[in-house]
Design an enzyme around this catalytic site. Sequence first.
Site, PDB file in Angstrom:
ATOM      1  N   TRP E 169      -3.807  -6.559  -0.872  1.00  0.00           N
ATOM      2  CA  TRP E 169      -3.391  -5.096  -0.401  1.00  0.00           C
ATOM      3  C   TRP E 169      -4.578  -4.502   0.656  1.00  0.00           C
ATOM      4  CZ3 TRP E 169      -1.285  -7.124  -4.158  1.00  0.00           C
ATOM      5  CH2 TRP E 169       0.093  -6.384  -4.860  1.00  0.00           C
ATOM      6  N   TYR E 171      -5.777  -1.895   2.798  1.00  0.00           N
ATOM      7  CA  TYR E 171      -5.245  -0.499   3.188  1.00  0.00           C
ATOM      8  C   TYR E 171      -6.622   0.163   4.005  1.00  0.00           C
ATOM      9  CZ  TYR E 171      -1.049  -0.494   0.407  1.00  0.00           C
ATOM     10  OH  TYR E 171       0.309  -0.795  -0.062  1.00  0.00           O
ATOM     11  N   VAL E 203      -0.789 -11.178   2.508  1.00  0.00           N
ATOM     12  CA  VAL E 203      -1.587 -10.118   2.947  1.00  0.00           C
ATOM     13  C   VAL E 203      -0.155  -8.868   3.023  1.00  0.00           C
ATOM     14  CG1 VAL E 203      -2.518  -8.836   4.761  1.00  0.00           C
ATOM     15  CG2 VAL E 203      -3.111 -11.403   4.367  1.00  0.00           C
ATOM     16  N   LYS E 204      -0.796  -7.903   2.609  1.00  0.00           N
ATOM     17  CA  LYS E 204       0.109  -6.580   2.337  1.00  0.00           C
ATOM     18  C   LYS E 204      -0.537  -5.390   3.145  1.00  0.00           C
ATOM     19  CE  LYS E 204       1.655  -3.270  -0.593  1.00  0.00           C
ATOM     20  NZ  LYS E 204       1.262  -2.396  -1.809  1.00  0.00           N
ATOM     21  N   VAL E 205       0.129  -4.910   4.280  1.00  0.00           N
ATOM     22  CA  VAL E 205      -0.136  -3.759   4.838  1.00  0.00           C
ATOM     23  C   VAL E 205       0.808  -2.790   5.127  1.00  0.00           C
ATOM     24  CG1 VAL E 205      -2.105  -5.083   6.268  1.00  0.00           C
ATOM     25  CG2 VAL E 205       0.356  -4.884   7.181  1.00  0.00           C
TER      26      VAL E 205
END
Lengths: 307, 307, 307, 307, 307
Positions: E169, E171, E203-205
């Site tokens: 994550w 951020y 990947v997390k955005v």
Amino acid sequence: MAKQVKEMLSWYTGESPGILTNLARMLNHGTLAGTGKMVILPVDQGFEHGPARSFAMNPPAYNPQYHFELAVEAGCNAYAAPLGFLEAGAAEFAGEVPLILKLNNHDVLLEEKDPYQAVTGSVKDALRLGCVGVGYTIYPGSAHRLEMYQVLREIAAEAKDVGLAVIVWSYPRGSGVSKKGETAIDVTAYAAHIAAQLGAHVVKVKLPSDHIEHDAARKVYEATKVPIGTLADRVRHVVQSTFNGRRIVIFSGGAKEEDKVVFDEIRAIRDGGGFGSIIGRNSFQRPRAEALEFLATVMNIYAGKVK
Amino acid sequence: MAKQVKEMLSWYTGESPGILTNLARMLNHGTLAGTGKMVILPVDQGFEHGPARSFAMNPPAYNPQYHFELAVEAGCNAYAAPLGFLEAGAAEFAGEVPLILKLNNHDVLLEEKDPYQAVTGSVKDALRLGCVGVGYTIYPGSAHRLEMYQVLREIAAEAKDVGLAVIVWSYPRGSGVSKKGETAIDVTAYAAHIAAQLGAHVVKVKLPSDHIEHDAARKVYEATKVPIGTLADRVRHVVQSTFNGRRIVIFSGGAKEEDKVVFDEIRAIRDGGGFGSIIGRNSFQRPRAEALEFLATVMNIYAGKVK
Amino acid sequence: MAKQVKEMLSWYTGESPGILTNLARMLNHGTLAGTGKMVILPVDQGFEHGPARSFAMNPPAYNPQYHFELAVEAGCNAYAAPLGFLEAGAAEFAGEVPLILKLNNHDVLLEEKDPYQAVTGSVKDALRLGCVGVGYTIYPGSAHRLEMYQVLREIAAEAKDVGLAVIVWSYPRGSGVSKKGETAIDVTAYAAHIAAQLGAHVVKVKLPSDHIEHDAARKVYEATKVPIGTLADRVRHVVQSTFNGRRIVIFSGGAKEEDKVVFDEIRAIRDGGGFGSIIGRNSFQRPRAEALEFLATVMNIYAGKVK
Amino acid sequence: MAKQVKEMLSWYTGESPGILTNLARMLNHGTLAGTGKMVILPVDQGFEHGPARSFAMNPPAYNPQYHFELAVEAGCNAYAAPLGFLEAGAAEFAGEVPLILKLNNHDVLLEEKDPYQAVTGSVKDALRLGCVGVGYTIYPGSAHRLEMYQVLREIAAEAKDVGLAVIVWSYPRGSGVSKKGETAIDVTAYAAHIAAQLGAHVVKVKLPSDHIEHDAARKVYEATKVPIGTLADRVRHVVQSTFNGRRIVIFSGGAKEEDKVVFDEIRAIRDGGGFGSIIGRNSFQRPRAEALEFLATVMNIYAGKVK
Amino acid sequence: MAKQVKEMLSWYTGESPGILTNLARMLNHGTLAGTGKMVILPVDQGFEHGPARSFAMNPPAYNPQYHFELAVEAGCNAYAAPLGFLEAGAAEFAGEVPLILKLNNHDVLLEEKDPYQAVTGSVKDALRLGCVGVGYTIYPGSAHRLEMYQVLREIAAEAKDVGLAVIVWSYPRGSGVSKKGETAIDVTAYAAHIAAQLGAHVVKVKLPSDHIEHDAARKVYEATKVPIGTLADRVRHVVQSTFNGRRIVIFSGGAKEEDKVVFDEIRAIRDGGGFGSIIGRNSFQRPRAEALEFLATVMNIYAGKVK
């Protein structure tokens, strides 16, 4: 990079890039670079048979630096030796030829029915000496074979963890096989298969004869008509037995022989789809100039430059 | 530094500066400093043969401090002994003579067909005692030899890691060799070669006889006409077998002998290119003054000051 | 092996053969193989400045495989990048170009007066990926510099233990240096010296200006008349400061510049005895064909093929 | 999830969710997904009996990728093999079929009265290869059995700690049992029980004959009238002996047999409440199309789609 | 296996088969199995914002089992949660949905200018619970970001070593970025790139706005005319910045929004080449039936079944 090498590396997909890199270093080095064939110079004879029996016929070979020079000048894909020989030249010849540290060794000062080998080096030594891989001998047929498999497994795991290639010398020997059986086609194919199952990246066996050692195997060879009539046939069967050619299997010749005999063997290895040779005594037991010429011919046969 | 020592250290290129430093400490110490020759005083006789058999003929030698003094006064390159003897003097004689901790030992309270040795000290002990190196005995020919090679390998790796030199006593013995074979030229050369392959910086063997133990070896010695007629010839062959002289190989004499015999042996070692001697019983089993004179003569022969 | 490379390796005598091997792998690879000069492709811009600022002017460069291909086709001596970029291509390009894992990284999402970097990879990763060495940045002048030196020391020790080369990016930055001082000749020479003292095998600094940051230094430069008038003079002084040329020191250019300017800098590095360049933005921020032509010119200057 | 699988997982309450997940992965995969029945493809024949005896009758099976494909296409619940075979395909077939790493192996190059197996892989390997479980063979009846139990226990503990399922091949063999006794009903039931007591999640035994090996057992079987007349009776007794059906027990057929015989055995396993089969030679020793048809029939019998 | 999944796994060549297997498990599970798109259910809201703010609007969601059921019934590719929530259901739902253990967490009981997260689980926990991967949050822009990168690196190394996938994550948050900058296109692309460089597999955005935070970046975006006008454009730019699409990047929506808005975002992600969504509050903060319908629509958009 040569397409052939790319193809060969694809057989090892799933192994770490470090391992692939070290395999590529061997396959892309020397005269046979990029051909997918390999000729490795192994010099553990001094340990295995004693120094005079190994080097007296070509005294410069007593010097450990001689073998580095020979491997470099001949354009071998790699040079394999025990700890002492590598320590005595790895710094001076750094980067000139891929090195394989032979991690276990045996001498003939005591003849055993069921031979074993001593572990004489470590994966850490191999990294310290800049090697591309480690070598280990197993003796399928020896009463100690299961222990040897286990030690190999531990060493191989450690080597793979740091990106080194694992080369296994698989030599049937011991109370489980007859003298003739040591090079029997069924036993040789079996020995190669075991090495591959144990996780070897490169397998080294002796050239097989057409003898079949085990009755249970003979029945199958006959029933399914496995072609083993010619040496090329037998090489093909060993390659097939080593994961259908998805693991590199190379062949050793053994004692010094007439050149013509060796060259015919090389042709058979090539024609049978073998990946190359590991040539010790036939290389370093003759004067350097002759050895270089001899190895050049061997490599030319593999490269298809001569028939 | 003497050119000769520089040259000798160059054979160990690739080893750490710490190891080179400790080799240099021995080579640059004492009467033979800078000559490239070494005379080491070893006193493990008490453990190996019992105290009376070792010291009764020269009672001051029961005292561990005696041997430190002898090594210092005689100008030996190093003094080698088991843990107890070194612990009993290392503080008082700190810095006066390079020390070698003999890491394994054997007694004669039980005669075995296949001898082994107990590990009686550690690399950590060697550091604690300020030693320049560690000593370890292998018995090629014993049924336990492979295990001894493995333990040596582990100890050598540990010693090298902390910059200590590794000195290997390579004594053929056990069910694989005949009594006569223990000092046979082929066996001795083989034993020296194995020690070097195991990573020894300094190899110690017995002076070889002209007996050839193995038929397979005899064929080669005869066919290639290896000169082994004189003791100097045989020393030369052992030096050659120990990486063509790129590893230091020194010789022990064994039981106490007439001085003339010993001096002739020293000349043969010198003329054959050997690097020196390790002289125990012939040193400490006679009165100190005589021992000093004896050792002075030995060193003079090595230094070329007397023929 | 090229005499020039042999000579350069001799400066590292005492390091393990594994380290020498990996240095040789870089020095013997690509267009400049054997010349003693190096051109390394570094691509950590994406992490350091963000992807668009790094790659938007040449979008194929967003793809990690692009940089492997560029390094291979241009014949660079090595390709250096953070973990993610190497993981995304090390298997496919195994053995095609020496790799350097950049072990610490920094972004510009927070501007600090005293910058630091995060450790983003490990020596174990470098082995797994088949790298020849690891890279680490220090910021002499930052309040965190001493901690960075210590972490480098630990990483370097670990890397050397397994035979990997250590490449140090030494970039003065932080509250201890003015903006102009970051490339001052005294500061640059100092930064290179510190990296060498920390055990770097290869040092990378920015090209120095003729500004002198510190008064204490200026007095000496003036009193001893250190020539710093031309860029070649200053390169020569940095080389001298990096152990009188016994450690490889290479130079980075920084932001993309006109080609003529870069080529003149390359000439100055060559004429001042520098060992090469690490060229990122000037390589990958233009179309591939142009980049290849640009790098070919750079290498030709180093190789002495063009003035 | 199918009710039947939920029910089966409830027998393992107390084991970690990771273990339950991996058991579920097998039970929910392939043609028999959700039925509570399993058909596993095991290919360790090459190691156990040699490559030609294993694959010559269907040469594509020399290729390790063949077996992945066969297991996937046939819809087997899992594919079990030694290290080398899994390494040679686990990446290409990642996620396509649950894998079991067979952690110990044996060859027939030396016939022992009391067989043992070498540990040829590790729990760490199983994680690296993405396996759902590890397999281990014990030989109740061998003089080495107690050691095998202990090693199993250690490996099982390690496997359970990381959430892997433990599958135990329990094959009575060695000086403690007669040839006929190896498949005796009392011995088979005993072997299955021991495996369960050692913590196996899945137990694999051979189909039992109606022979009773031990007199002490016979007395009880007769006195309590344990029904062992039909194969289904005997399967029911083995299931009962394996914690009354609260551990999954599956059956192997052994050498290649006529299909009708095998299908009758499958019916007996099904009717006796067995949980499935592990079918090697009868699968991969015939052409792929025939093997797929054969396995489809087996699975249809288990699924109750054919009588 | 679906061609699309095979293709995606090929981007991770060089990673272990275990990692590929766990990536495949996610990509081949649920409604979107085989499409190359993913919808993950994350439930760390309770920890991050408190239980009432998270679950009071749909009280059944206080129950950890609710979320397992929701993920299973909706056919999500995976369910991600902190330790406690997974421990409270992993056994009952073993094998029903791939699990991701979120390894660090943060609460809002103290508002910091520069946020950090506590490590609240371990790789060992993930194995014990049968997870396919581990999740970790970094805050690029926070003064603690470098430390977060380092901890991630250590955790990722450990996870990869045992074959688990690493989901990051990323951020942007903290004193380095403005509130508006947290979702700025330049910052979002940068954050995704950093996560990939740190070795993330997924990947997390957050979905990016068209705001550009940094002047240095704005110049490049304008000069090179990076299209960022539409949300699809911006998704495309983020995908490009994440190794040109060779790493899976998925998007989160953030606070609960009108369905129409979310569906338009999903279309933009799909059209921009994004790989999917991680949808928490919009899923579990409404009644189950509505949530299932909502998620079905999302998945239909990804699968191309509705425009």
